[in-house]
Structure formats: C-alpha cells, structure tokens
Design an enzyme around this catalytic site. Sequence first.
Site, PDB file in Angstrom:
ATOM      1  N   GLY A 149      -2.274  -5.338   2.773  1.00  0.00           N
ATOM      2  CA  GLY A 149      -2.579  -3.919   2.681  1.00  0.00           C
ATOM      3  C   GLY A 149      -1.486  -3.138   1.983  1.00  0.00           C
TER       4      GLY A 149
ATOM      5  N   HIS B 237      -4.101  -8.070  -8.698  1.00  0.00           N
ATOM      6  CA  HIS B 237      -4.925  -8.761  -7.700  1.00  0.00           C
ATOM      7  C   HIS B 237      -5.657  -7.783  -6.773  1.00  0.00           C
ATOM      8  CE1 HIS B 237      -1.462  -8.441  -4.768  1.00  0.00           C
ATOM      9  NE2 HIS B 237      -2.457  -8.356  -3.927  1.00  0.00           N
TER      10      HIS B 237
ATOM     11  N   ASP C  76       1.092  -9.775 -12.401  1.00  0.00           N
ATOM     12  CA  ASP C  76       0.282  -9.106 -11.377  1.00  0.00           C
ATOM     13  C   ASP C  76       0.504  -7.590 -11.466  1.00  0.00           C
ATOM     14  OD1 ASP C  76      -1.348  -8.620  -9.234  1.00  0.00           O
ATOM     15  OD2 ASP C  76       0.010  -9.471  -7.729  1.00  0.00           O
TER      16      ASP C  76
ATOM     17  N   SER D 158      -0.074  -4.450  -0.706  1.00  0.00           N
ATOM     18  CA  SER D 158      -0.206  -4.885  -2.092  1.00  0.00           C
ATOM     19  C   SER D 158      -0.395  -3.714  -3.044  1.00  0.00           C
ATOM     20  CB  SER D 158      -1.419  -5.808  -2.234  1.00  0.00           C
ATOM     21  OG  SER D 158      -1.149  -7.076  -1.734  1.00  0.00           O
ATOM     22  N   GLY D 159       0.223  -3.836  -4.215  1.00  0.00           N
ATOM     23  CA  GLY D 159       0.065  -2.809  -5.234  1.00  0.00           C
ATOM     24  C   GLY D 159       0.991  -1.628  -5.065  1.00  0.00           C
TER      25      GLY D 159
END
Length: 266
Positions: free
Chosen positions: A211, A72, A118, A213-214
């Site tokens: 922020g 995402h 994801d 994320s990932g």
Amino acid sequence: MKFLVFAVLVVGAYGCGLPTYPPIVTRVVGGVDVRPHSWPWQVSLQYKSGSSWYHTCGGSLISDEWVLTAAHCISSSRTYRVFLGKHNLKEDDSGSLAISPSKIIVHEAWNSFTIRNDIALIKLESPVTTTETITPACLPTDGDVLPHNAPCYVTGWGRLYTNGPLADNLQQALLPVVDHATCSKSDWWGSQVTQSMLCAGGDGVVAGCNGDSGGPLNCAGSDGAWEVHGIVSFGSGLSCNYSKKPTVFTRVSGYIDWISKNMATY
C-alpha cells in the site's frame, strides 16, 4: 509493494518541497501519524470497483499537473483517480480533491519480472493550484546518489505491519539510506538491486509495506527543501520489515531525463 533541465511549476508563493506545515521529523524508530498536511505532495492513487474507490498506491505531486508513482501500480484494466491533499483516507479532509488522469505513462522498459524501471508518470486532467495542503515536491539533481545512512522518510497509507490493516492516517517513518555496496551484498539483496535502485532501512523494525508502493522517499536537500529521491518499489516477501532486506525504491535521480522529456512532450 510488488508482493505484494525541467522546472517544477509552482503557483503563488509556495516553493517545491517546502510545506506550509513542516513535518515533525525525529530519529524515533517506527512509523507514526504525520503532522496533517506536512507532506503536501503525497497523493493516494485509487482505483474504482463498482461505485466505490479504493487506495492502491501512493505517489508524489511534482508539478501542478504531474504525479510520479511506480509502474507496478498501474493496470490497463483499472480506472484511476488521484486524491491530493489527503491526511485521513476515511474522512473528508478540508483542502483535498480528487482528479482523474488524462494520461498515464509507464516506463517503456518496465520489467515486472526483474522489477526494473519501476516508474510511471500520471498527468492530471486539470492543473492544480498550489495551496497549504497541496504542494509539489522537488526532484533531486540528475545522477545524485545519497550517502550511506542519509536520513530520509518514507510516507504512505500502507499496511501498519505485515498482513495488517492499511493506515487511515498518513504515516511517516525514518529510513536511513543503505548504500549500493551494502545493499548488493549476497546476504542483503544481492544482484537483485541495481544502480538504478535505492535501498533504505533494513534494520528489521521499520519498512515500507503493501500500500506504500509508488509513494516517496523524502530526503531534505541542502537548501532545506524536500526532494523525492525514491519511489517505493518492492520489499521482502517474507515480511515487510525483514532484517537485511531494506525497502527498495526506484532511484529518481537516475530518471530525471526520462521524467523531463515526458513532461515536456505531453
């Protein structure tokens, strides 16, 4: 956040998941500034707008030329760069460098509505040399499932609190693992979480936020090396630290085959 058998190549004397400057890990509740460069696989994924670059997501260096992040985080309309060896996003860090991607692979079954699969891989335009500030993380064993309350740490430059500012310095926070039986209870995340996801936190105090994320959920392996067990995927839309709504991660150990095949192919 959304509301928001392949060997890791290691150069020189550095091993995966073994920082030159070990993180200062405590059971203190709440996010804190990390010891600089103690999570040397943490990257800042940045996008270009005009002539400037902006942090959008985290990621994890897992070899000398591959970065693991969330699907995402990727938009086909954006130009990205990967910043490695960073501590403070607003200052020039010695030993840091920015590299453009040569290829971005989003999981073919990524579903933005159910937030399933994801996960994405970024191949760097050129390999990096492992240094004191840039070192790949280890990956967990295929299929490995962590026990309830296993101590892991989320790291990132995400918002310091719901609707708050992004962090300048890299942050870390202790997020104990929540097992699937608990996380899938109706008053927790229910059927929204699958066996391919990993939950951590949920105490209503500490969580990943926009922020982050990932970025990685870092858990120490039996040999003491740090493994990336999770990729920050989503959390509650009510607030980052909503009780019984732990941060949900893509469970990396469920995608080892996918990771290995793509790294071997490209």
